[in-house]
Motif scaffolding. Structure first.
Motif, PDB file in Angstrom:
ATOM      1  N   ALA A 103     -60.704  54.800   1.969  1.00  0.00           N
ATOM      2  CA  ALA A 103     -60.186  55.761   2.942  1.00  0.00           C
ATOM      3  C   ALA A 103     -59.097  55.065   3.729  1.00  0.00           C
ATOM      4  N   ASP A 104     -57.958  55.707   3.784  1.00  0.00           N
ATOM      5  CA  ASP A 104     -56.841  55.103   4.522  1.00  0.00           C
ATOM      6  C   ASP A 104     -55.954  56.243   5.001  1.00  0.00           C
ATOM      7  N   VAL A 105     -56.258  56.718   6.192  1.00  0.00           N
ATOM      8  CA  VAL A 105     -55.591  57.916   6.687  1.00  0.00           C
ATOM      9  C   VAL A 105     -54.598  57.525   7.771  1.00  0.00           C
ATOM     10  N   PRO A 106     -53.305  57.665   7.496  1.00  0.00           N
ATOM     11  CA  PRO A 106     -52.332  57.367   8.545  1.00  0.00           C
ATOM     12  C   PRO A 106     -52.443  58.390   9.678  1.00  0.00           C
ATOM     13  N   LEU A 107     -52.067  57.986  10.875  1.00  0.00           N
ATOM     14  CA  LEU A 107     -52.203  58.879  12.039  1.00  0.00           C
ATOM     15  C   LEU A 107     -51.538  60.233  11.789  1.00  0.00           C
ATOM     16  N   LYS A 108     -50.423  60.238  11.101  1.00  0.00           N
ATOM     17  CA  LYS A 108     -49.706  61.511  10.901  1.00  0.00           C
ATOM     18  C   LYS A 108     -50.489  62.496  10.024  1.00  0.00           C
ATOM     19  N   ASN A 109     -51.459  62.004   9.266  1.00  0.00           N
ATOM     20  CA  ASN A 109     -52.278  62.892   8.437  1.00  0.00           C
ATOM     21  C   ASN A 109     -53.582  63.300   9.124  1.00  0.00           C
ATOM     22  N   MET A 110     -53.824  62.762  10.306  1.00  0.00           N
ATOM     23  CA  MET A 110     -55.101  63.046  10.950  1.00  0.00           C
ATOM     24  C   MET A 110     -55.038  64.362  11.720  1.00  0.00           C
ATOM     25  N   VAL A 111     -56.086  65.161  11.602  1.00  0.00           N
ATOM     26  CA  VAL A 111     -56.090  66.457  12.272  1.00  0.00           C
ATOM     27  C   VAL A 111     -56.954  66.460  13.528  1.00  0.00           C
ATOM     28  N   ASP A 112     -57.805  65.461  13.689  1.00  0.00           N
ATOM     29  CA  ASP A 112     -58.618  65.379  14.900  1.00  0.00           C
ATOM     30  C   ASP A 112     -57.740  64.772  15.990  1.00  0.00           C
ATOM     31  N   LEU A 113     -57.312  65.642  16.917  1.00  0.00           N
ATOM     32  CA  LEU A 113     -56.343  65.182  17.916  1.00  0.00           C
ATOM     33  C   LEU A 113     -56.941  64.154  18.868  1.00  0.00           C
ATOM     34  N   GLU A 114     -58.270  64.195  19.024  1.00  0.00           N
ATOM     35  CA  GLU A 114     -58.895  63.188  19.880  1.00  0.00           C
ATOM     36  C   GLU A 114     -58.690  61.796  19.277  1.00  0.00           C
ATOM     37  N   ASP A 115     -58.840  61.702  17.959  1.00  0.00           N
ATOM     38  CA  ASP A 115     -58.609  60.427  17.283  1.00  0.00           C
ATOM     39  C   ASP A 115     -57.135  60.040  17.339  1.00  0.00           C
ATOM     40  N   VAL A 116     -56.263  61.032  17.191  1.00  0.00           N
ATOM     41  CA  VAL A 116     -54.832  60.743  17.272  1.00  0.00           C
ATOM     42  C   VAL A 116     -54.488  60.194  18.646  1.00  0.00           C
ATOM     43  N   LYS A 117     -54.998  60.837  19.682  1.00  0.00           N
ATOM     44  CA  LYS A 117     -54.715  60.404  21.054  1.00  0.00           C
ATOM     45  C   LYS A 117     -55.232  58.983  21.309  1.00  0.00           C
ATOM     46  N   SER A 118     -56.404  58.683  20.753  1.00  0.00           N
ATOM     47  CA  SER A 118     -56.969  57.350  20.983  1.00  0.00           C
ATOM     48  C   SER A 118     -56.494  56.367  19.921  1.00  0.00           C
ATOM     49  N   GLN A 119     -55.537  56.819  19.070  1.00  0.00           N
ATOM     50  CA  GLN A 119     -54.972  55.942  18.036  1.00  0.00           C
ATOM     51  C   GLN A 119     -56.069  55.287  17.211  1.00  0.00           C
ATOM     52  N   SER A 120     -57.034  56.108  16.760  1.00  0.00           N
ATOM     53  CA  SER A 120     -58.148  55.594  15.957  1.00  0.00           C
ATOM     54  C   SER A 120     -57.935  55.961  14.500  1.00  0.00           C
ATOM     55  N   PRO A 121     -57.277  55.105  13.750  1.00  0.00           N
ATOM     56  CA  PRO A 121     -57.047  55.416  12.338  1.00  0.00           C
ATOM     57  C   PRO A 121     -58.365  55.354  11.574  1.00  0.00           C
ATOM     58  N   ILE A 122     -58.371  55.941  10.387  1.00  0.00           N
ATOM     59  CA  ILE A 122     -59.553  55.896   9.538  1.00  0.00           C
ATOM     60  C   ILE A 122     -59.267  54.926   8.403  1.00  0.00           C
ATOM     61  N   TYR A 123     -60.136  53.953   8.272  1.00  0.00           N
ATOM     62  CA  TYR A 123     -59.960  52.993   7.188  1.00  0.00           C
ATOM     63  C   TYR A 123     -61.313  52.511   6.703  1.00  0.00           C
ATOM     64  N   SER A 124     -61.471  52.502   5.410  1.00  0.00           N
ATOM     65  CA  SER A 124     -62.670  51.912   4.814  1.00  0.00           C
ATOM     66  C   SER A 124     -62.304  51.440   3.411  1.00  0.00           C
ATOM     67  N   GLU A 125     -62.814  50.314   3.046  1.00  0.00           N
ATOM     68  CA  GLU A 125     -62.480  49.777   1.714  1.00  0.00           C
ATOM     69  C   GLU A 125     -63.011  50.651   0.591  1.00  0.00           C
ATOM     70  N   LEU A 126     -64.173  51.248   0.825  1.00  0.00           N
ATOM     71  CA  LEU A 126     -64.758  52.110  -0.200  1.00  0.00           C
ATOM     72  C   LEU A 126     -65.738  53.088   0.447  1.00  0.00           C
ATOM     73  N   MET A 127     -65.567  54.319   0.096  1.00  0.00           N
ATOM     74  CA  MET A 127     -66.437  55.364   0.635  1.00  0.00           C
ATOM     75  C   MET A 127     -66.828  56.328  -0.484  1.00  0.00           C
ATOM     76  N   LEU A 128     -67.927  57.045  -0.214  1.00  0.00           N
ATOM     77  CA  LEU A 128     -68.266  58.228  -0.998  1.00  0.00           C
ATOM     78  C   LEU A 128     -67.735  59.420  -0.213  1.00  0.00           C
ATOM     79  N   HIS A 129     -66.846  60.193  -0.835  1.00  0.00           N
ATOM     80  CA  HIS A 129     -66.180  61.297  -0.134  1.00  0.00           C
ATOM     81  C   HIS A 129     -66.672  62.660  -0.613  1.00  0.00           C
TER      82      HIS A 129
END
Lengths: 186, 186, 186, 186, 186, 186
Positions: free
Chosen positions: B43-69
């Motif tokens: 999982a590697d979601v750049p801020l511009k692709n994030m839809v949760d504005l709370e995460d965008v505001k707190s600049q909390s990117p999503i990153y994980s080496e491996l996930m089950l999606h």
């Protein structure tokens, strides 16, 4: 902000299905708007008051000597959403019980079980101006139509359980509304 | 009958937010209608692709080496209902994990925790013609922005877990629709 | 309870149409949910930012040296309802002005007039996840594309007017929701 | 996938309007969800059971010695959509008849005619939790309040006609849902 | 009363998909509200303008040297209802053609055929503020990607056909709305 | 176009709550679709016919020797929107009265006052297939349960007032619908 008002009613009330009616909360407890009230009392629902047609068809009346009851009314009219809400309410009830009992319970649809013993009854329906939820958890487990367990079997007090469940449900609804408002569309 | 089609995708896919888009499932896997697909990947979601504005505001990117999606799309357009559905999905994921791990986890809104370790990310949003859910559970827990746990920490295999979660979610949705259809109004 | 949060923003902001966007309030002022903010600033909306196609067709740009602005966002998606809400907002603005000015004004659709002088601009529209209202009342009335009047022509202060309008609108929305919840169906 | 369940009921049933009721199909034939059932029997609807107020006002009772009846229930609550659905159902009935009879019939709103002879009655309405359709095509054409034609006038068997109509309607609904899901928004 | 405004546009217009856009009718022909316009012109829709993802996936471009086109916009946002409406529109087109040609045509979903020859293309979609329909019937049938027939093959004039189809569709919509308003609930 | 049909009924009718019913206008005056009718007569609503539960709880019956009444029915089912519509109707009534009386009145929610004297009663509610509005303004002000004023206190004739109010409301609804159709989404 959308807030679900909650109240524990100290008066004993027999749940006979008549409580699952639009404005029952407002008429009786003067709470206007989305709300959940909790009370303690027997459950004795004649077939003519039952709205779950599957139970009516199988002639499965609802009876319990003593239950902790929850009645909720939401002033929107989407019945499918009401059932999602009801399921989530049952999950919250399950989590509160598990924490206290210290063992895992089972949820099958909108029913909670401890193995073969049924703990709860629940239904969600719609009126022309709102949606309604009833959920009841047995306090006593004797003389019920099916094998049940109740709060006294686990030595749990009803009032603090009710308060925690209602409080968590209120928080969940607020958190869901916040999630709906803070997300961007795609 | 309303049926959610489910499918496990064997191809490795990096979740970067672009998958949370209307018709992504139909375009890529030829499944038309309400559906959920599962796949494994980073999982590697750049801020511009994030839809949760709370995460965008707190600049909390999503990153994980491996996930089950899990990606789900439902062809109705009520965003609040989509969030109820997402919460219930997280509950199902939690129950499947608890059963395997043998200990109780914590759900806070749409996140699952094992104590202080965060297991999941999730979001629900709306497109003009549908609603969309993404949920991911860590497989690996190293190098994540916050303290996490992952399936390998519990020695759990991703595929059977995915299959059970998707299958139970499908059953839950069918059971909710049946409940909506079998209840009388008040 | 459903509550519209309101806030007066002290920073000067030029209204150029970009403020009429989903989550503009949340992104800038951290207010999540139904909300109305007020601010003071010029209005200068290029045709490409205008959503009223009648104005676009007639090439009627919006320009004012200084206005008192109101931006509201409601997290439902019924555009017709949003326009009812906007009209009622303009009525509240009209009543607040009449009380201060001591003479009757005229409302034509969503515009307020003092005889031939136009006092306001307003629009309501929908985003995929919400509905949006902009309303502005002239503070200065010079150099406007049409004959206008502004608050300084009536020697009225903007801030207390804004506070009263926002407060009455908030109360109106709460009262409408209460009315919706306390009435029986037929 | 959304599927309309269909069933031909072999028991003779007099259509008197009471069949146009929420859950009549589920209560009697144990089919839960969107469904259409067909049966054969007289039609004799007293004015008090009629929901088309235009017919009530003109005192036009419904009577036929023998008809092929269709009752459908859909678990959504948009009455206008239900009428679109009903019209399309009448079109399907018309096409099945034309193919068998070998001549063009006329559709006026929700009625089918062969010249001046009326072949059908139909209505769509809403309950608080669903929408309902009734359509009936005359088998016998004697002793009807207006000039009619019936299946025996064309030497057509009711059962295979019913099966084809129900089957095509089921396919049409599935195809409409697929079309709704496979199209991009603009 | 709800009235669909209709207009035949005499100017030749190439349908390239850009016409299937919110407010295209209002911007170009100053008709505000539910409306249908008809015009004559080639059809040449590049894949990037196509909204039917099934056609995009099968790389089936739309091309015709000359067609009679219909564009409709309805200011409600239920995509499924829009597709019911589109299907009924195709039925009306079919009935107008059959009456003129004197033979039965075939409708498969939203397509009309004369045996193996395809007569039409059609799509219904949703914008954030409306629903949209395009339907086109071939005038010329040469050089089309699949086997087609066109109006000149039947020696039919486009303008009177367009007028009759639009007029009957307008009447159908009005009659559906009347049916929705005159029926009692159950 | 969406048009509200309006009609002044010359027959004297006592408003007793039974008029606030689905299809009352259609059944009695043969107007089908969104409509408003006006008539003159006493108001005498027994508690059992009252739908405002706040009034029922406070045992506040409605009584007036003579009123000018307005009954409206809209064939949509959003109760909150109906209340917005009702409020706007009361605003139009207020503006028509102020123009004639030459002084400012007060609106509190859906009630109009001249200082302490109440001029009006009003309610909006929903039926399963429509929404309904009643509004009445006193003609006579004697023997009312609370302090009131009536049209004769201001020497105003009921019929021309009714005509103007109904006409302006009709125009307002048309203008709101036009505004909904001419605005672009964001």
């Amino acid at each position: 902000m959308k807030i679900v008002q909650t109240k524990f009613i100290r008066k004993r009330i027999t749940y006979n299905g008549a409580q699952l009616a639009p404005h029952w909360i407002y008429k009786n407890f003067d709470i206007c708007g989305d709300a959940m009230v909790c009370f303690i009392g027997p459950a004795d629902v004649p077939l003519k008051n039952m709205v779950d047609l599957e139970d009516v068809k199988s002639q499965s009346p609802i009876y319990s000597e003593l239950m902790l009851h929850f009645i909720a009314e939401f002033f929107d009219v989407d019945l499918e959403k009401a059932i999602y809400r009801q399921r989530l309410f049952m999950v919250i009830m399950k989590e509160c019980l598990e924490k206290r009992i210290g063992k895992r319970l089972q949820r099958r649809g909108d029913d909670l079980y401890d193995g073969k013993r049924k703990l709860t009854v629940s239904i969600a329906t719609a009126s022309p101006i709102s949606t309604l939820i009833h959920a009841g958890i047995n306090i006593k487990s004797k003389n019920t139509p099916v094998l049940t367990a109740g709060l006294i079997d686990y030595q749990l007090a009803a009032k603090p359980l009710a308060d925690e469940i209602a409080s968590l449900f209120k928080r969940e609804c607020a958190s869901i509304w916040k999630a709906r408002c803070k997300v961007q569309g795609r």
